[in-house]
Write a protein that holds these residues in place. Structure first.
Motif, PDB file in Angstrom:
ATOM      1  N   LEU A 212      33.613  53.514 -98.566  1.00  0.00           N
ATOM      2  CA  LEU A 212      32.216  54.369 -97.583  1.00  0.00           C
ATOM      3  C   LEU A 212      33.021  55.945 -97.293  1.00  0.00           C
ATOM      4  N   LEU A 213      34.864  56.340 -97.497  1.00  0.00           N
ATOM      5  CA  LEU A 213      35.254  57.702 -97.144  1.00  0.00           C
ATOM      6  C   LEU A 213      34.526  58.510 -98.528  1.00  0.00           C
ATOM      7  N   GLU A 214      34.991  57.791 -99.945  1.00  0.00           N
ATOM      8  CA  GLU A 214      35.036  58.112-100.992  1.00  0.00           C
ATOM      9  C   GLU A 214      33.527  57.941-101.592  1.00  0.00           C
ATOM     10  N   VAL A 215      32.586  57.312-101.103  1.00  0.00           N
ATOM     11  CA  VAL A 215      31.036  57.676-102.021  1.00  0.00           C
ATOM     12  C   VAL A 215      30.243  58.777-101.011  1.00  0.00           C
ATOM     13  N   ALA A 216      30.700  59.011 -99.805  1.00  0.00           N
ATOM     14  CA  ALA A 216      29.806  60.001 -99.103  1.00  0.00           C
ATOM     15  C   ALA A 216      30.981  60.662 -98.148  1.00  0.00           C
ATOM     16  N   THR A 217      30.257  61.831 -97.604  1.00  0.00           N
ATOM     17  CA  THR A 217      31.119  62.548 -96.812  1.00  0.00           C
ATOM     18  C   THR A 217      31.799  61.424 -95.648  1.00  0.00           C
ATOM     19  N   PRO A 218      32.697  61.784 -94.676  1.00  0.00           N
ATOM     20  CA  PRO A 218      33.589  61.720 -93.308  1.00  0.00           C
ATOM     21  C   PRO A 218      32.154  61.195 -92.816  1.00  0.00           C
ATOM     22  N   GLU A 219      31.454  62.293 -92.090  1.00  0.00           N
ATOM     23  CA  GLU A 219      30.348  62.497 -91.372  1.00  0.00           C
ATOM     24  C   GLU A 219      29.443  61.549 -91.182  1.00  0.00           C
ATOM     25  N   ARG A 220      29.276  61.437 -93.322  1.00  0.00           N
ATOM     26  CA  ARG A 220      27.797  60.421 -93.250  1.00  0.00           C
ATOM     27  C   ARG A 220      28.098  58.661 -93.136  1.00  0.00           C
ATOM     28  N   THR A 221      29.856  58.562 -92.888  1.00  0.00           N
ATOM     29  CA  THR A 221      29.879  57.342 -92.547  1.00  0.00           C
ATOM     30  C   THR A 221      30.417  57.196 -91.390  1.00  0.00           C
ATOM     31  N   ALA A 222      30.152  57.870 -90.553  1.00  0.00           N
ATOM     32  CA  ALA A 222      31.229  58.301 -89.677  1.00  0.00           C
ATOM     33  C   ALA A 222      31.253  56.349 -88.477  1.00  0.00           C
ATOM     34  N   THR A 223      29.624  56.625 -88.659  1.00  0.00           N
ATOM     35  CA  THR A 223      29.040  55.036 -87.579  1.00  0.00           C
ATOM     36  C   THR A 223      29.415  54.044 -88.444  1.00  0.00           C
ATOM     37  N   MET A 224      29.160  53.551 -89.516  1.00  0.00           N
ATOM     38  CA  MET A 224      29.526  51.887 -90.033  1.00  0.00           C
ATOM     39  C   MET A 224      31.045  52.148 -89.952  1.00  0.00           C
ATOM     40  N   ARG A 225      31.489  52.914 -90.501  1.00  0.00           N
ATOM     41  CA  ARG A 225      33.813  53.202 -89.869  1.00  0.00           C
ATOM     42  C   ARG A 225      33.312  53.120 -88.895  1.00  0.00           C
ATOM     43  N   ALA A 226      32.916  53.144 -87.783  1.00  0.00           N
ATOM     44  CA  ALA A 226      33.163  53.094 -86.693  1.00  0.00           C
ATOM     45  C   ALA A 226      32.670  52.019 -85.560  1.00  0.00           C
ATOM     46  N   GLN A 227      32.733  50.979 -86.061  1.00  0.00           N
ATOM     47  CA  GLN A 227      31.496  49.706 -85.965  1.00  0.00           C
ATOM     48  C   GLN A 227      32.303  48.722 -87.021  1.00  0.00           C
ATOM     49  N   ILE A 228      33.096  48.874 -87.819  1.00  0.00           N
ATOM     50  CA  ILE A 228      34.298  48.464 -88.265  1.00  0.00           C
ATOM     51  C   ILE A 228      35.399  48.535 -87.437  1.00  0.00           C
ATOM     52  N   ALA A 229      35.628  49.943 -87.368  1.00  0.00           N
ATOM     53  CA  ALA A 229      36.707  50.026 -86.603  1.00  0.00           C
ATOM     54  C   ALA A 229      36.661  49.024 -85.004  1.00  0.00           C
ATOM     55  N   GLU A 230      36.076  48.899 -84.416  1.00  0.00           N
ATOM     56  CA  GLU A 230      35.566  48.559 -83.461  1.00  0.00           C
ATOM     57  C   GLU A 230      35.302  46.415 -83.619  1.00  0.00           C
ATOM     58  N   ARG A 231      34.444  46.498 -84.358  1.00  0.00           N
ATOM     59  CA  ARG A 231      35.087  44.717 -84.624  1.00  0.00           C
ATOM     60  C   ARG A 231      36.402  44.343 -85.579  1.00  0.00           C
ATOM     61  N   LEU A 232      37.293  45.657 -85.934  1.00  0.00           N
ATOM     62  CA  LEU A 232      38.507  44.782 -86.352  1.00  0.00           C
ATOM     63  C   LEU A 232      39.326  44.700 -84.985  1.00  0.00           C
ATOM     64  N   GLN A 234      38.421  44.259 -82.326  1.00  0.00           N
ATOM     65  CA  GLN A 234      37.970  43.108 -81.276  1.00  0.00           C
ATOM     66  C   GLN A 234      39.002  41.450 -82.107  1.00  0.00           C
ATOM     67  N   LEU A 235      38.306  41.668 -83.645  1.00  0.00           N
ATOM     68  CA  LEU A 235      38.700  40.593 -84.120  1.00  0.00           C
ATOM     69  C   LEU A 235      40.021  40.454 -83.726  1.00  0.00           C
ATOM     70  N   SER A 236      41.532  41.580 -83.686  1.00  0.00           N
ATOM     71  CA  SER A 236      42.011  41.678 -83.730  1.00  0.00           C
ATOM     72  C   SER A 236      43.133  40.607 -81.626  1.00  0.00           C
ATOM     73  N   ASN A 237      41.686  41.317 -81.129  1.00  0.00           N
ATOM     74  CA  ASN A 237      42.399  40.685 -79.413  1.00  0.00           C
ATOM     75  C   ASN A 237      42.217  39.532 -79.157  1.00  0.00           C
ATOM     76  N   GLU A 238      41.469  39.221 -79.975  1.00  0.00           N
ATOM     77  CA  GLU A 238      41.315  37.431 -79.900  1.00  0.00           C
ATOM     78  C   GLU A 238      42.017  36.747 -81.259  1.00  0.00           C
ATOM     79  N   SER A 239      42.340  37.226 -81.474  1.00  0.00           N
ATOM     80  CA  SER A 239      43.740  36.417 -82.651  1.00  0.00           C
ATOM     81  C   SER A 239      44.827  36.904 -81.342  1.00  0.00           C
ATOM     82  N   GLN A 240      45.002  38.463 -80.205  1.00  0.00           N
ATOM     83  CA  GLN A 240      46.417  37.976 -79.549  1.00  0.00           C
ATOM     84  C   GLN A 240      46.284  36.568 -78.719  1.00  0.00           C
ATOM     85  N   ARG A 241      44.994  36.904 -78.028  1.00  0.00           N
ATOM     86  CA  ARG A 241      44.777  35.883 -76.802  1.00  0.00           C
ATOM     87  C   ARG A 241      44.622  34.818 -77.523  1.00  0.00           C
ATOM     88  N   MET A 242      44.603  34.197 -78.640  1.00  0.00           N
ATOM     89  CA  MET A 242      45.299  32.800 -79.406  1.00  0.00           C
ATOM     90  C   MET A 242      46.155  32.812 -79.453  1.00  0.00           C
TER      91      MET A 242
END
Length: 246
Positions: A212-232, A234-242
């Motif tokens: 995502l960082l390579e094919v477009a400017t960081p500003e254009r993919t910021a929303t997608m990367r934020a969604q990915i980071a948010e999900r990661l 959440q996954l980390s928190n769930e793993s820790q709770r388990m």
């Protein structure tokens, strides 16, 4: 197929898509117009010739004609007096016709969700194009897009994510920045990644974000990367709770 072939596209007010009266699957979060270009790009890439499309979009009360080119770009149709440029043959005409027919049959099976037929056929077409024209030739990338679509529709989200990630970079290398094909592939890769189970999502996240960082400017993919980071996160928190049993 030639430019006299005319596809009728209808997009309803609620985003339902039909091509030549056949309903098409529009994945969540994907604009119907992107699906149109993906499907008809495969048709154009298989023949090496532009495909003429008439679009009726009820969402904007618009009607217009466009050509979908073999490289996945779109343009205004040529005037009737202008002849479409003929592709340089890369295989005997009979072979190209056979390949186009096989691709059309595979696409028909895919639209009917007959994946047992569509996926092996798509794999064979992709292997043939790779051997004949190379793995980054436009027809090969078009066939790879179709294969990635089949992976998404059949629920093979890891394959779809990896395929679309590679395709985004391949189209970027071929076409350069600011083009529709790499941007669409990047969006599709992110959409497929969001469907992955936690373990597979974590394994593919780094490659996805780097793409995502390579094919477009960081500003254009910021929303997608934020969604990915948010999900990661959440996954980390769930793993820790388990692990802690809390």
């Amino acid at each position: 197929m030639n430019t006299s072939t005319r596809y009728q596209v209808h997009i309803s007010r609620d985003g339902q898509l039909h091509i030549d009266s056949e309903p098409q699957v529009v994945p969540d979060g994907v604009d119907p117009s992107q699906v149109v270009i993906q499907i008809l790009h495969n048709e154009a890439a298989g023949s090496g010739l532009p495909v003429l499309v008439h679009v009726q979009d009820e969402r904007t009360n618009s009607r217009f004609d466009m050509q979908v080119m073999p490289d996945g770009t779109t343009q205004t149709p040529s005037t009737p007096a202008a002849a479409a440029p003929q592709p340089v043959p890369t295989a005997p005409a009979q072979q190209l016709g056979s390949l186009s027919d096989r691709l059309a049959a595979a696409q028909t099976a895919g639209r009917a969700h007959d994946f047992a037929t569509a996926i092996p056929a798509a794999d064979q077409i992709l292997q043939q194009l790779t051997a004949q024209q190379g793995d980054t030739a436009a027809p090969t990338l078009g066939a790879a897009q179709f294969r990635a679509d089949l992976a998404y529709l059949s629920g093979a989200y890891a394959f779809a994510t990896a395929s679309w990630t590679w395709l985004a970079l391949a189209w970027f290398d071929r076409l350069g920045p600011g083009k529709r094909c790499p941007q669409m592939a990047a969006q599709n890769a992110a959409q497929a990644w969001m469907q992955l189970p936690p373990q597979e999502a974590g394994a593919l996240a780094a490659d996805l974000v780097n793409m995502l960082l390579e094919v477009a400017t960081p500003e254009r993919t910021a929303t997608m990367r934020a969604q990915i980071a948010e999900r990661l996160g959440q996954l980390s928190n769930e793993s820790q709770r388990m692990r802690t049993g809390s």
